[in-house]
Motif scaffolding. Structure first.
Motif, short mmCIF file in Angstrom:
data_model
loop_
_atom_site.label_atom_id
_atom_site.label_comp_id
_atom_site.label_asym_id
_atom_site.label_seq_id
_atom_site.Cartn_x
_atom_site.Cartn_y
_atom_site.Cartn_z
N TYR A 1 6.21 -4.40 4.38
CA TYR A 1 6.80 -5.68 4.80
C TYR A 1 6.01 -6.26 5.97
CZ TYR A 1 11.11 -4.47 2.20
OH TYR A 1 12.03 -4.13 1.26
N MET A 2 5.68 -5.41 6.91
CA MET A 2 4.94 -5.87 8.09
C MET A 2 3.56 -6.42 7.69
SD MET A 2 6.94 -5.73 10.59
CE MET A 2 5.74 -6.09 11.88
N GLU A 3 2.90 -5.76 6.76
CA GLU A 3 1.60 -6.22 6.29
C GLU A 3 1.73 -7.61 5.66
OE1 GLU A 3 -1.83 -4.99 3.04
OE2 GLU A 3 -0.39 -3.47 3.69
N LEU A 4 2.78 -7.81 4.85
CA LEU A 4 3.01 -9.11 4.23
C LEU A 4 3.23 -10.22 5.26
CD1 LEU A 4 5.34 -8.15 1.25
CD2 LEU A 4 3.02 -9.07 1.11
N GLY B 1 1.81 -10.27 8.20
CA GLY B 1 0.66 -10.39 9.09
C GLY B 1 0.72 -9.50 10.31
N GLY B 2 1.55 -8.47 10.29
CA GLY B 2 1.65 -7.54 11.42
C GLY B 2 2.51 -8.10 12.54
N GLU B 3 2.64 -7.29 13.59
CA GLU B 3 3.52 -7.67 14.71
C GLU B 3 3.05 -8.91 15.46
OE1 GLU B 3 5.45 -4.73 17.22
OE2 GLU B 3 4.74 -3.16 15.85
N LYS B 4 1.79 -9.26 15.34
CA LYS B 4 1.26 -10.46 16.01
C LYS B 4 1.22 -11.67 15.07
CE LYS B 4 -0.37 -8.26 19.82
NZ LYS B 4 0.75 -7.79 20.57
N GLY B 5 1.62 -11.47 13.80
CA GLY B 5 1.53 -12.53 12.81
C GLY B 5 2.57 -13.63 13.00
N GLU B 6 2.19 -14.84 12.55
CA GLU B 6 3.09 -15.99 12.63
C GLU B 6 4.34 -15.78 11.76
OE1 GLU B 6 1.35 -19.87 12.01
OE2 GLU B 6 -0.52 -19.20 12.95
N CYS B 7 4.14 -15.16 10.60
CA CYS B 7 5.29 -14.91 9.71
C CYS B 7 6.28 -13.94 10.35
CB CYS B 7 4.82 -14.38 8.36
SG CYS B 7 3.99 -15.62 7.35
N PHE B 8 5.77 -12.94 11.06
CA PHE B 8 6.66 -12.00 11.73
C PHE B 8 7.43 -12.69 12.86
CE2 PHE B 8 7.43 -8.50 14.85
CZ PHE B 8 8.40 -7.84 14.11
N LEU C 1 12.51 -4.80 16.40
CA LEU C 1 11.42 -3.94 16.86
C LEU C 1 11.73 -2.46 16.61
CD1 LEU C 1 10.35 -5.79 20.12
CD2 LEU C 1 9.26 -5.86 17.86
N HIS C 2 12.99 -2.08 16.72
CA HIS C 2 13.38 -0.69 16.46
C HIS C 2 13.25 -0.35 14.97
CE1 HIS C 2 15.34 3.12 17.31
NE2 HIS C 2 16.22 2.88 16.34
N SER C 3 13.34 -1.36 14.12
CA SER C 3 13.28 -1.16 12.67
C SER C 3 11.85 -1.11 12.14
CB SER C 3 14.03 -2.29 11.96
OG SER C 3 15.39 -2.26 12.32
N VAL C 4 10.90 -1.70 12.87
CA VAL C 4 9.51 -1.77 12.39
C VAL C 4 8.96 -0.37 12.16
CG1 VAL C 4 7.15 -2.43 13.01
CG2 VAL C 4 9.03 -3.98 13.51
N CYS C 5 8.61 -0.09 10.91
CA CYS C 5 7.97 1.17 10.53
C CYS C 5 8.70 2.38 11.14
CB CYS C 5 6.50 1.17 10.92
SG CYS C 5 5.58 -0.20 10.22
N HIS C 6 10.01 2.39 11.11
CA HIS C 6 10.81 3.45 11.70
C HIS C 6 10.50 4.79 11.03
CE1 HIS C 6 14.46 5.73 12.72
NE2 HIS C 6 14.53 4.94 13.77
N THR D 1 12.01 14.04 -4.25
CA THR D 1 13.16 14.68 -4.90
C THR D 1 13.67 13.90 -6.10
OG1 THR D 1 14.73 13.61 -3.39
CG2 THR D 1 13.93 15.82 -2.80
N ASN D 2 13.54 12.58 -6.07
CA ASN D 2 14.14 11.75 -7.13
C ASN D 2 13.13 10.86 -7.85
OD1 ASN D 2 16.80 12.67 -6.50
ND2 ASN D 2 16.78 11.29 -4.76
N GLY D 3 11.89 10.85 -7.36
CA GLY D 3 10.87 9.98 -7.97
C GLY D 3 11.11 8.51 -7.70
N ILE D 4 11.90 8.20 -6.66
CA ILE D 4 12.22 6.82 -6.32
C ILE D 4 11.20 6.29 -5.32
CG2 ILE D 4 13.91 5.27 -5.28
CD1 ILE D 4 16.08 7.25 -6.23
N LEU D 5 10.52 5.21 -5.71
CA LEU D 5 9.56 4.58 -4.80
C LEU D 5 10.30 3.63 -3.87
CD1 LEU D 5 6.75 3.69 -7.38
CD2 LEU D 5 6.65 5.43 -5.61
N PRO D 6 9.81 3.48 -2.64
CA PRO D 6 10.48 2.56 -1.71
C PRO D 6 10.40 1.11 -2.17
CG PRO D 6 8.58 3.62 -0.67
CD PRO D 6 8.70 4.15 -2.04
#
Length: 139
Positions: free
Chosen positions: A31-34, A36-43, A116-121, A134-139
């Motif tokens: 999500y962060m990459e999409l 533009g990272g923590e400095k991105g305008e979208c973020f 900020l606490h949620s970013v890449c927790h 364990t379940n083969g579930i992708l994020p």
């Protein structure tokens, strides 16, 4: 695309007190990459909209709390029943999540901290790896 887990919103996490999922919400590296990272305008826009949404939720808290209370009445949903969530516990946790005891002039800062606490927790990352192995579930 946004997915809201109703049980999680009411304070119910997989593993309950021992859950790896301790982040306020899931905000993965992808999500962060999409955005533009923590400095991105979208973020920056995401944070602005998150704060605005949080403030709007607080301003309508009495309606939301009333609806939750109606849903709780004689409910068999796990997020409203049993010793962990029943007897008004889920409602109190929902009220706490809205931070109704926090003065209005501190809400923006606290809501931004949730982001900020949620970013890449780490807990989210570990839980996703557990689910995959364990379940083969992708994020």
């Amino acid at each position: 695309l946004i997915f809201i887990d109703f049980g999680f919103a009411m304070g119910m996490a997989p593993g309950h007190e021992f859950s790896l999922e301790q982040a306020p919400f899931k905000l993965t590296a992808e999500y962060m990459e999409l955005m533009g990272g923590e400095k991105g305008e979208c973020f920056a826009e995401f944070k602005r909209l998150f704060v605005a949404g949080f403030e709007a939720a607080r301003s309508h808290s009495q309606i939301a709390m009333g609806l939750v209370e109606i849903m709780m009445y004689k409910s068999n949903y796990p997020c409203f029943s049993g010793s962990r969530y029943g007897y008004g516990i889920a409602l109190k946790r929902f009220e706490n999540r809205l931070m109704l005891s926090v003065p209005d002039n501190q809400v923006k800062r606290k809501a931004e901290k949730l982001v900020l606490h949620s970013v890449c927790h780490t807990g989210t990352l570990l839980y996703d790896k557990f689910q995959l192995s364990t379940n083969g579930i992708l994020p």
